[in-house]
Design a protein around this motif. Structure first.
Motif, PDB file in Angstrom:
ATOM      1  N   VAL A 108      40.449  36.233  35.629  1.00 51.66           N
ATOM      2  CA  VAL A 108      40.352  34.779  35.771  1.00 51.66           C
ATOM      3  C   VAL A 108      41.445  34.260  36.704  1.00 51.66           C
ATOM      4  O   VAL A 108      41.206  33.438  37.586  1.00 51.66           O
ATOM      5  CB  VAL A 108      40.432  34.085  34.399  1.00 51.66           C
ATOM      6  N   THR A 168      33.676  24.654  37.121  1.00 46.59           N
ATOM      7  CA  THR A 168      32.976  25.676  36.335  1.00 46.59           C
ATOM      8  C   THR A 168      31.997  26.449  37.220  1.00 46.59           C
ATOM      9  O   THR A 168      31.946  27.687  37.197  1.00 46.59           O
ATOM     10  CB  THR A 168      32.216  25.037  35.155  1.00 46.59           C
ATOM     11  N   GLU A 185      32.113  30.449  38.162  1.00 45.44           N
ATOM     12  CA  GLU A 185      30.972  31.300  37.820  1.00 45.44           C
ATOM     13  C   GLU A 185      30.462  32.047  39.054  1.00 45.44           C
ATOM     14  O   GLU A 185      30.056  33.216  38.959  1.00 45.44           O
ATOM     15  CB  GLU A 185      29.853  30.454  37.204  1.00 45.44           C
ATOM     16  N   GLY A 203      32.169  35.282  39.556  1.00 46.94           N
ATOM     17  CA  GLY A 203      32.016  36.313  38.546  1.00 46.94           C
ATOM     18  C   GLY A 203      32.706  36.061  37.221  1.00 46.94           C
ATOM     19  O   GLY A 203      32.726  36.945  36.359  1.00 46.94           O
ATOM     20  N   VAL A 204      33.272  34.848  37.015  1.00 47.89           N
ATOM     21  CA  VAL A 204      33.910  34.536  35.737  1.00 47.89           C
ATOM     22  C   VAL A 204      32.822  34.190  34.719  1.00 47.89           C
ATOM     23  O   VAL A 204      31.922  33.394  35.026  1.00 47.89           O
ATOM     24  CB  VAL A 204      34.900  33.359  35.890  1.00 47.89           C
ATOM     25  N   PRO A 205      32.845  34.769  33.510  1.00 52.89           N
ATOM     26  CA  PRO A 205      31.833  34.461  32.485  1.00 52.89           C
ATOM     27  C   PRO A 205      31.766  32.969  32.195  1.00 52.89           C
ATOM     28  O   PRO A 205      32.768  32.248  32.299  1.00 52.89           O
ATOM     29  CB  PRO A 205      32.315  35.252  31.266  1.00 52.89           C
ATOM     30  N   ASP A 206      30.567  32.495  31.787  1.00 51.64           N
ATOM     31  CA  ASP A 206      30.333  31.061  31.596  1.00 51.64           C
ATOM     32  C   ASP A 206      31.357  30.402  30.690  1.00 51.64           C
ATOM     33  O   ASP A 206      31.958  29.374  31.034  1.00 51.64           O
ATOM     34  CB  ASP A 206      28.928  30.837  31.024  1.00 51.64           C
ATOM     35  N   ALA A 207      31.556  30.966  29.497  1.00 53.26           N
ATOM     36  CA  ALA A 207      32.456  30.350  28.517  1.00 53.26           C
ATOM     37  C   ALA A 207      33.886  30.319  29.030  1.00 53.26           C
ATOM     38  O   ALA A 207      34.600  29.312  28.885  1.00 53.26           O
ATOM     39  CB  ALA A 207      32.381  31.097  27.186  1.00 53.26           C
ATOM     40  N   VAL A 208      34.315  31.411  29.658  1.00 54.93           N
ATOM     41  CA  VAL A 208      35.675  31.478  30.191  1.00 54.93           C
ATOM     42  C   VAL A 208      35.840  30.505  31.355  1.00 54.93           C
ATOM     43  O   VAL A 208      36.861  29.831  31.484  1.00 54.93           O
ATOM     44  CB  VAL A 208      35.996  32.922  30.631  1.00 54.93           C
ATOM     45  N   ALA A 209      34.797  30.436  32.203  1.00 61.19           N
ATOM     46  CA  ALA A 209      34.859  29.519  33.341  1.00 61.19           C
ATOM     47  C   ALA A 209      34.976  28.071  32.881  1.00 61.19           C
ATOM     48  O   ALA A 209      35.743  27.280  33.444  1.00 61.19           O
ATOM     49  CB  ALA A 209      33.619  29.692  34.214  1.00 61.19           C
TER      50      ALA A 209
END
Length: 553
Positions: A496, A456, A460, A463-469
């Motif tokens: 992603v 995770t 992050e 640059g991947v959003p928290d929830a998506v990561a």
């Protein structure tokens, strides 16, 4: 693995003197072995138990290929490994009692049949939604077959050999168990290069040889009418099963889940009640817990418990690490484990000699120190992603385990003066296999949790959003154990997918960091073994049944 020393304690197989109102022991070995070909009988039992020990470790090396082909979850593949160990632990004492009641030869053959049929069915598992349940169920059936087979085979060996020759026979019997546990990953690596299904099918010719030799050996089959402790067996099985279920599923259910703690606490309560029940059964309990009154036996058993928290689970975690983080093939991963067994085999011989000369305390203390240091140093080098940086510490870890395992097993038998060899072996084997199941469950939960956290963070940073990561990391944690050979995480489309494709090396390092915590946990288990070893009374048994004598160690 207690056969490294020829020193075998209190006339193995001897039952305590009968007390008023109880049935006298069955006829002794001299009468029971009349007409039996002892050499063939020993060979038959060694072939029979060969399957059970190989299958403790052989599946670990093929785990990524099994997961990849069948689409198992990370939890699912751990259950494939653990179902066997748990069933073996839960049913071992029951298997010994059934052998006493219905005959050792008969139960050996029944256990062999159950084991080999379950092996064939494991190798024939169909792909699809049914695959995971199929594999777990028939691996558990394998464990039940092994739990019937092993104590019955041990009883055959103790029955057909007279006391003066029994020590050497048992040394061969247990020495084979240690060797086959060691070469399981090597055999698995070779067979997996063809097909992972062959790791189960290989049991068929071995079982056929065992059955033929058993028939040719003319082994007597004299059971005796005794009470079977069904309530005790049910309490042990439920207690072990629930506790391991809670520990292993904690990664999915969460440590805050009522289901997690409900299973763990219910399992612990049942095991406590099992101990109380066994101490208060008026006649023929499943396990005679009175042997724990001997301090040395209790220490030996505790050392075995903590050592086995690391020993068998190591095969699974090290082989998956080698295939995922190091990019090795299954047979190359097996060679990675060969460094461990190099130290193990050499130190096992030294441990047996130390036991004979100085008693169990010196090898137990020295072995636990070496193993704890080895696992800790090995863990520190996992992120180097280089076998060359790790192999000295892998050898050191194996040497520590090898130094203590045989002396602890043998000394536990020698200390139990008032119980038969089968009874104390039933206890130690149950403890060992339960510890292995607990270790696999706990370390597997740790590995999954830390892998998710590390991956995770890696996503992050890209640059991947928290929830998506977090969601992607959980998917990778499920998939990573199934993609050995350097194949790495599977990437999809979009931002992603792009991040995943660019993070392959970082994710392999994340997985290595998660495995560091597993090995540090194993080092802590060996520290606990060291603290237990310090409590050993420092006496040794010099002759069968002669009792303990002081030592300097």
């Amino acid at each position: 693995m207690s056969g490294q020393s020829g020193q075998v304690g209190p006339e193995p197989g001897r039952d305590p003197a009968p007390t008023p109102g109880k049935r006298a022991p069955a006829p002794g070995p001299a009468g029971a072995a009349a007409g039996t070909n002892r050499t063939l009988a020993l060979a038959a039992m060694m072939f029979a138990v060969a399957m059970t020990f190989i299958d403790q470790t052989i599946v670990a090396i093929a785990a990524p290929d099994i997961t990849d082909e069948l689409g198992l979850t990370t939890s699912g593949i751990r259950w494939v490994v653990n179902a066997y160990l748990l069933a073996l632990a839960a049913c071992f004492a029951l298997g010994g009692r059934l052998a006493d009641i219905f005959g050792h030869r008969r139960i050996t053959l029944i256990g062999t049949l159950i084991f080999v049929v379950a092996s064939v069915l494991c190798g024939c598992v169909p792909a699809g939604d049914l695959a995971q349940a199929w594999m777990i169920v028939f691996r558990a059936v394998q464990g039940v077959g092994a739990a019937l087979l092993f104590p019955a085979a041990l009883a055959v060996v103790t029955a057909v050999f007279p006391v003066r020759r029994r020590g050497r026979a048992l040394a061969l019997f247990f020495g084979l168990s240690g060797a086959l546990t060691a070469i399981g990953p090597l055999i698995g690596g070779v067979l997996t290069a063809w097909t992972w299904r062959a790791i189960f099918w290989v049991n068929v010719p071995v079982a056929l040889i065992a059955v033929v030799l058993t028939v040719l050996a003319r082994i007597p089959d004299t059971g005796r009418r005794e009470r079977l402790d069904i309530p005790g067996a049910a309490l042990a099985a439920l207690g072990m099963g629930l506790s391991v279920l809670g520990l292993q599923q904690a990664a999915e259910w969460g440590w805050a889940s009522a289901a997690t703690w409900g299973c763990i606490l219910a399992g612990a309560a049942l095991l406590v009640f099992f101990c109380w029940y066994e101490l208060h059964v008026p006649d023929q309990p499943l396990i005679k817990l009175r042997v724990f009154r001997d301090r040395a036996f209790a220490v030996d058993t505790a050392v075995l418990f903590f050592a086995m928290l690391a020993f068998v689970p190591l095969f699974f975690f090290a082989s998956v690490y080698a295939q995922v983080s190091l990019g090795k093939s299954p047979d190359e991963a097996a060679l990675y484990l060969l460094y461990f067994f190099l130290g193990f085999v050499l130190a096992s011989q030294a441990g047996g000699r130390m036991l004979d000369k100085r008693g169990a305390r010196p090898p137990l203390v020295a072995g636990s120190v070496l193993a704890a240091a080895g696992f800790a140093l090995w863990a520190a080098r996992l992120t180097d992603l280089s076998i060359g940086a790790q192999w000295p510490y892998v050898v050191l870890s194996g040497a520590g385990i090898g130094l203590l395992l045989a002396p602890a097993s043998t000394d536990s038998v020698n200390r139990a003066i008032d119980a038969s060899y089968g009874e104390v072996t039933g206890i130690t084997q149950t403890v060992r296999n339960y510890a292995a199941a607990v270790g696999l469950a706990v370390y597997g939960t740790v590995l999954s949790r830390i892998t998710v956290d590390r991956v995770t963070g890696t996503l992050e940073e890209r640059g991947v959003p928290d929830a998506v990561a977090g969601e992607a990391a959980r998917g990778i944690a499920q998939a990573v154990a199934g993609h050995g050979g350097g194949r790495g995480p599977v990437a999809g489309e979009g931002p992603v997918g792009s991040a995943l494709r660019g993070a392959g090396d970082a994710i392999r390092r994340d997985f290595a960091e998660a495995n560091q915590w597993v090995l540090y946990g194993m080092a802590l288990a060996l520290v606990a073994a060291f603290l237990c070893a310090l409590a050993h009374p420092g006496t040794r048994v010099t002759e069968a049944g002669s009792g303990p004598t002081p030592t300097d160690g």
